[in-house]
Design a protein around this motif. Structure first.
Motif, PDB file in Angstrom:
ATOM      1  N   SER A 183      29.353  -7.886  -8.741  1.00  0.00           N
ATOM      2  CA  SER A 183      28.708  -9.192  -8.905  1.00  0.00           C
ATOM      3  C   SER A 183      27.354  -9.211  -8.217  1.00  0.00           C
ATOM      4  CB  SER A 183      29.600 -10.299  -8.343  1.00  0.00           C
ATOM      5  OG  SER A 183      30.817 -10.388  -9.064  1.00  0.00           O
ATOM      6  N   ALA A 184      27.244  -8.532  -7.080  1.00  0.00           N
ATOM      7  CA  ALA A 184      25.966  -8.464  -6.367  1.00  0.00           C
ATOM      8  C   ALA A 184      24.940  -7.697  -7.183  1.00  0.00           C
ATOM      9  CB  ALA A 184      26.165  -7.800  -5.010  1.00  0.00           C
ATOM     10  N   LEU A 185      25.381  -6.648  -7.856  1.00  0.00           N
ATOM     11  CA  LEU A 185      24.468  -5.898  -8.713  1.00  0.00           C
ATOM     12  C   LEU A 185      23.978  -6.774  -9.857  1.00  0.00           C
ATOM     13  CD1 LEU A 185      23.035  -3.350  -9.607  1.00  0.00           C
ATOM     14  CD2 LEU A 185      25.170  -2.585 -10.682  1.00  0.00           C
ATOM     15  N   LEU A 186      24.887  -7.539 -10.448  1.00  0.00           N
ATOM     16  CA  LEU A 186      24.510  -8.450 -11.531  1.00  0.00           C
ATOM     17  C   LEU A 186      23.509  -9.486 -11.037  1.00  0.00           C
ATOM     18  CD1 LEU A 186      24.827  -9.575 -14.378  1.00  0.00           C
ATOM     19  CD2 LEU A 186      26.861 -10.808 -13.592  1.00  0.00           C
ATOM     20  N   ALA A 187      23.772 -10.064  -9.865  1.00  0.00           N
ATOM     21  CA  ALA A 187      22.867 -11.068  -9.312  1.00  0.00           C
ATOM     22  C   ALA A 187      21.509 -10.464  -8.997  1.00  0.00           C
ATOM     23  CB  ALA A 187      23.481 -11.681  -8.047  1.00  0.00           C
TER      24      ALA A 187
END
Length: 224
Positions: free
Chosen positions: A207-211
């Motif tokens: 999710s951090a990569l997506l954000a």
């Protein structure tokens, strides 16, 4: 009678062509929108046109190249919408793999993950993006290997180049040293057999990569 020579397996040539072209696209050596001429490409990689054409057909199926019949073949433009879709799928596959694999993992698997995280940290220190990506893939690949689910592995393999391509072409870097700590927490949770924590950390990492990708703004013509 002349000595019969062993024939080179055509499928090996096709796979080799596929790997060379996929890696060139992910690394940005073949840029978004660049027109691909199979004859020139075959000469450049030292293969005949047939395995190159077969590799291009596979890459088209995976969304890395696109073709207009009897006109052109080119590297697909980067579209943030498609990267988001790929990331959601990859995150879900890793969450599922971790949930099922953690109870099956041994110390040998934990050691493999720790070694991969050490390589990841060393690559970040050197600014070697490709080595960091390789180490990251190796770390997250351990639960996949433990699970042995070929469908999950194939799904991730199909979607991951699109994600890595945007990382390499847009940013040239990763999330930074906090990823090392997240990896360490993931390994600790796996070692403790804490399935829920391992899944939660896996969700946080992807999710951090997506954000991070979305915070850089859109790309392509999808209006993202």
């Amino acid at each position: 009678m002349p000595t019969e020579l062993a024939r080179v397996d055509r499928s090996l040539l096709r796979d080799r062509a596929y790997e060379l072209l996929r890696d060139a696209i992910v690394a940005g050596e073949l840029a978004p929108g660049e027109v691909i001429r199979d004859a020139e490409l075959a000469e450049g990689v030292g293969l005949s046109r047939t395995p190159v054409r077969e590799a291009l057909a596979r890459l088209a199926d995976e969304g890395l190249v696109e073709t207009k019949p009897h006109s052109w073949t080119r590297v697909t433009p980067l579209l943030m919408r498609e990267v988001r879709d790929a990331l959601v799928v990859v995150r879900a596959m890793h969450e599922l793999a971790v949930r099922v694999a953690v109870p099956l993992m041994s110390e040998r698997h934990h050691e493999r993950m720790r070694a991969a995280n050490e390589r990841f940290a060393a690559a970040l220190d050197k600014g070697d993006v490709q080595a960091a990506l390789d180490a990251d893939d190796a770390l997250h690949g351990v639960p996949i290997d433990v699970l042995g689910n070929r469908v999950i592995a194939a799904t991730i393999e199909r979607q991951l180049p699109l994600i890595r391509r945007l990382e390499r072409l847009r940013f040239g870097s990763l999330l930074g040293r906090r990823s090392i700590d997240w990896h360490a927490h993931l390994i600790d949770a796996c070692e403790e057999g804490d399935v829920e924590s391992a899944v939660a950390i896996t969700t946080r990492i992807w999710s951090a990569l997506l954000a991070n990708l979305e915070s850089e703004g859109g790309t392509g013509d999808d209006g993202a």
